[in-house]
Write an enzyme that holds these catalytic residues in place. Structure first.
Site, PDB file in Angstrom:
ATOM      1  N   ARG A  34     -29.407 -74.875  41.211  1.00  0.00           N
ATOM      2  CA  ARG A  34     -28.110 -74.275  41.320  1.00  0.00           C
ATOM      3  C   ARG A  34     -27.783 -72.763  40.788  1.00  0.00           C
ATOM      4  O   ARG A  34     -27.358 -71.866  41.713  1.00  0.00           O
ATOM      5  CB  ARG A  34     -26.982 -75.122  40.490  1.00  0.00           C
ATOM      6  CG  ARG A  34     -25.501 -74.723  40.503  1.00  0.00           C
ATOM      7  CD  ARG A  34     -24.648 -75.438  39.536  1.00  0.00           C
ATOM      8  NE  ARG A  34     -24.424 -76.712  40.071  1.00  0.00           N
ATOM      9  CZ  ARG A  34     -23.579 -77.551  39.331  1.00  0.00           C
ATOM     10  NH1 ARG A  34     -22.882 -77.114  38.427  1.00  0.00           N
ATOM     11  NH2 ARG A  34     -23.715 -78.910  39.842  1.00  0.00           N
ATOM     12  N   HIS A  80     -25.375 -79.942  51.264  1.00  0.00           N
ATOM     13  CA  HIS A  80     -24.877 -79.419  49.912  1.00  0.00           C
ATOM     14  C   HIS A  80     -23.501 -79.886  49.404  1.00  0.00           C
ATOM     15  O   HIS A  80     -22.556 -79.570  49.817  1.00  0.00           O
ATOM     16  CB  HIS A  80     -24.686 -77.784  49.880  1.00  0.00           C
ATOM     17  CG  HIS A  80     -24.510 -77.201  48.636  1.00  0.00           C
ATOM     18  ND1 HIS A  80     -25.702 -77.219  47.738  1.00  0.00           N
ATOM     19  CD2 HIS A  80     -23.555 -76.710  47.879  1.00  0.00           C
ATOM     20  CE1 HIS A  80     -25.191 -76.463  46.747  1.00  0.00           C
ATOM     21  NE2 HIS A  80     -23.958 -76.270  46.653  1.00  0.00           N
ATOM     22  N   TYR A 125      -9.480 -69.458  58.675  1.00  0.00           N
ATOM     23  CA  TYR A 125      -8.739 -68.217  59.276  1.00  0.00           C
ATOM     24  C   TYR A 125      -9.973 -67.277  59.783  1.00  0.00           C
ATOM     25  O   TYR A 125      -9.828 -66.637  60.713  1.00  0.00           O
ATOM     26  CB  TYR A 125      -7.931 -67.319  58.244  1.00  0.00           C
ATOM     27  CG  TYR A 125      -6.518 -68.036  57.973  1.00  0.00           C
ATOM     28  CD1 TYR A 125      -5.772 -68.642  59.139  1.00  0.00           C
ATOM     29  CD2 TYR A 125      -6.579 -68.373  57.020  1.00  0.00           C
ATOM     30  CE1 TYR A 125      -4.471 -69.179  58.839  1.00  0.00           C
ATOM     31  CE2 TYR A 125      -5.100 -69.174  56.470  1.00  0.00           C
ATOM     32  CZ  TYR A 125      -4.303 -69.559  57.544  1.00  0.00           C
ATOM     33  OH  TYR A 125      -3.256 -70.093  57.253  1.00  0.00           O
TER      34      TYR A 125
END
Length: 749
Positions: A34, A80, A125
């Site tokens: 991570r 993931h 968007y």
């Protein structure tokens, strides 16, 4: 409750052992999967998965943009399984040119701004694809260069690491916090880092200092100056730990300061807030106005307008560098996961050396993969050529035999792969021309095979190959340094007093220890209104940026900044609210001025000395012991000397009417103490009270001394004072009848 004796299927562990193992597993997951980047491709797992998922979606630099939500959906659904917002933020970071030195994602839409990096639009968007730079991480992916591992649910494969052609771990840098460790790797310039790699290939024993001559320091996505001294940067690269400082760039146009570049990850709006806060607190009177004129043509253009053209711009900017984020320090911790799979802090040489090992391995695997492909193709071509040379027999076997493959293998001594290739050949390819093509391809592949075998058999040739590829990549993707390295003097904040507006001020002290300050020197402090039972004690005139020093009856001095005192429009506030004087003392006087200005200090016991305001200044609320007055005695009102000591005479008067005038120069200049005897006071007779000094006055050659006794007063002009003038420590002479019960004395100009 029944006992369950069948516990064979239940694993029992002590809670301590279970918690320790669980936390250790979690720690290793955070460290390895991570928070820390891998030295090979310089990416954390989430970044690697985003880049790989985008390549699988066909989002190359030449492709059309695709909605970011599609990419994030693939990433979290296939590779993931974490939060979509966290995954999208990682993607946004790779697309921001002000965050990444070499962005990996090309974004369309609102991807945030340097003023507010978190202001990006939602992923539904925005649109995205990979940048050209991402080719350096992906172009060799399908060439047998990396190991593949199963994804989280075992249904798909993903690369364990990407085959980076450049040391991306240094180029884009990264930050991360794991369990018990962290990483802070700054971005660097691609050309410089690649040149250092090439130098290390040619000089395997090169030191960090030699490499530092090529990699001169971090290179940020901003053109702000890197001002850390070179020896500090070298120490940082030698140890893998340290820090560096960046400073904004500015220029002066028409008496306006224009900030054109800010340090890495510093917001222009935040800078203006910090400066405005100082202006609102009246701590920055040198600045009159602030403006932000940043636009698309000028991404950073902050305007600072000085109050006048007499303002020292260099000193002002030095103050702002020291007190705002116009200059900022960054921590460096070159902590990463090495080729051995373990996290470690590495120096510059260690990083480049280990990455070159990874690159050599990658290139060797790529070449071997290509060689294996060529050998397999040559094997097939050899079989096809046999077929073309014996075309009629091959056609006969295929037409007439029940098991043509076995017959072909037996008849022409072919392998199963070659036989299958012959059987899979289309009729259209049986033309005479195809034989020529096969022979041409054979020659071409055979030449390539020889070259590959030559490369793989020699480490020196392999290093040369890697070096040439690095040079080509640097030529194609490299650019000039953006952050200039400039040696600058350390920024220093201006003295707070120097920043304050210098305004005339009159500080007024009351008998009960209340204080206030009035602007100007014209007002008469005795005319102010005081609380019931209170009255005027003492006042002094100075400037607003000077310290105000208060003296209590026990000889202790206290200091407050004059500009912080309450206004004279009200009745002020008690000094005991800001200071901590001993119990039972009261305040006797106040002086305000520069630290070198001299002060006369005297006690009712008849002792005195000359000191300075600087000696009286105290930073403690409890003050400092300034004058020893002795038991039963008190401090008199202090006097500030406007002229040199030699110009003054000192008048000392007692409560029994004795007056002595002597030259002030006879008193010593002391930082603190009891002082020396000013006037001789004899021991009292049994039936008399103690004689004490009740007042002092400073006189020049032209001054008149006024003696107050009740409602009456007596003016002693310079010619009259000769009768009372003598050496210090003498008895002095008694005042005329009617003026021996003195209330106070004062100087009249």
């Amino acid at each position: 409750m029944s006992d369950n004796k069948d516990n064979g299927s239940v694993e029992q562990l002590p809670l301590r052992q279970f918690a320790e193992k669980a936390y250790l597993d979690y720690s290793m997951y955070v460290i390895l999967d991570r928070a820390l980047p891998n030295i090979g491709d310089g990416l954390k797992p989430v970044q690697r998965r985003i880049v790989y998922a985008m390549s699988e979606l066909g989002l190359a630099a030449t492709a059309k943009f695709k909605k970011s939500a599609r990419t994030i959906g693939d990433v979290i659904g296939k590779f993931h399984p974490h939060g979509d917002s966290a995954c999208y933020e990682a993607m946004v970071l790779m697309a921001q040119p002000f965050s990444y030195r070499y962005p990996l994602v090309d974004g369309q839409g609102n991807w945030g701004s340097s003023d507010d990096p978190k202001s990006f639009a939602a992923m539904r968007y925005t649109e995205s694809k990979l940048t050209r730079y991402a080719e350096l991480l992906l172009s060799e992916l399908g060439q047998g260069t990396v190991d593949w591992v199963l994804n989280f649910d075992g249904t798909l494969s993903e690369p364990a690491i990407l085959p980076a052609r450049v040391p991306n771990v240094l180029l884009n840098g990264t930050t991360g916090i794991a369990v018990g460790m962290a990483t802070d790797i700054p971005p660097h310039n691609l050309t410089e880092v690649v040149n250092a790699c090439i130098y290390l290939i040619d000089n395997p024993k090169a030191s960090v200092e030699e490499l530092f001559a090529i990699v001169s320091g971090p290179d940020m996505p901003t053109s702000a100056e890197l001002i850390t001294p070179k020896h500090d940067l070298l120490a940082m690269y030698e140890s893998g730990n340290g820090s560096y400082r960046m400073r904004a760039c500015y220029e002066v146009e028409d008496n306006e300061i224009i900030v054109t570049a800010l340090p890495y990850q510093v917001s222009g709006s935040r800078i203006l807030e910090q400066i405005a806060a100082q202006m609102n607190a009246k701590k920055l009177p040198l600045v009159e106005d602030l403006r932000d004129e940043s636009d698309h043509e000028n991404p950073t253009r902050l305007i600072i307008v000085p109050r006048s053209n007499r303002v020292d711009v260099a000193a002002l900017m030095s103050h702002l560098f020291a007190t705002t984020d116009l200059e900022r320090s960054y921590r460096v911790n070159l902590n990463m996961i090495g080729l051995d799979g373990r996290p470690a802090v590495k120096n510059l040489r260690g990083i480049l050396k280990e990455w070159l090992e990874y690159r050599m391995t990658t290139v060797r695997r790529r070449l071997q993969y290509r060689l294996d492909k060529i050998l397999a193709r040559l094997h097939i071509l050899e079989g096809l050529l046999v077929a073309y040379l014996n075309l009629d027999e091959v056609i006969r076997i295929i037409r007439e035999e029940d098991e043509p493959k076995n017959q072909l293998i037996a008849r022409f001594n072919l392998s199963e792969i070659q036989a299958n290739a012959i059987l899979d050949t289309r009729l259209r390819h049986l033309a005479k021309l195809e034989e020529m093509k096969i022979r041409g391809e054979q020659i071409e592949l055979d030449n390539e095979r020889k070259q590959l075998e030559l490369l793989l058999s020699s480490d020196a040739r392999l290093k040369t190959k890697v070096k040439k590829e690095l040079e080509a990549d640097a030529e194609k993707y490299g650019d000039a340094r953006r952050s200039p390295i400039v040696e600058r003097d350390s920024a220093t904040a201006m003295d707070q007093n120097a920043l304050l507006p210098s305004e005339p001020l009159t500080v007024v002290l009351s008998n009960m220890g209340w204080v206030r300050a009035a602007k100007g020197h014209e007002m008469d402090p005795s005319t102010l209104n005081f609380k019931a039972g209170d009255g005027f004690c003492h006042a002094d005139q100075g400037r607003s940026q000077q310290p105000a020093v208060f003296l209590d009856s026990g000889g202790r001095s206290y200091t407050l900044a004059a500009h912080t005192l309450p206004s004279a429009r009200g009745q002020g506030e008690p000094l005991s609210g800001r200071l901590n004087p001993p119990t039972g003392v009261s305040f006797r006087g106040v002086v305000i001025g520069g630290e070198s200005e001299q002060i006369l200090l005297a006690s009712t016991a008849g002792y005195g000395f000359v000191s300075t305001i600087g000696d009286m200044v105290s930073k403690n609320k409890a003050g400092k012991a300034m004058m020893s007055v002795g038991k039963g005695n008190d401090v008199l009102i202090p006097h500030r000397l406007i002229q040199p000591v030699e110009d003054y005479w000192l008048a000392v008067v007692t409560n029994q009417g004795y007056l002595l005038v002597f030259e002030l120069i006879e008193l010593p200049i002391l930082p603190k103490g009891k002082g020396v005897k000013m006037i001789n006071i004899p021991k009292p007779k049994p039936d008399e009270g103690q004689e004490v000094v009740i007042g002092t006055a400073l006189l020049t050659k032209t001054d008149t001394l006024r003696i107050h006794a009740g409602q009456r007063y007596l003016n002693l002009k310079p010619a009259d004072l000769g009768n009372f003038t003598h050496e210090r420590a003498k008895r002095g002479r008694k005042l005329p009848r009617g003026f021996q019960r003195v209330d106070r004395i004062e100087t009249v100009k």
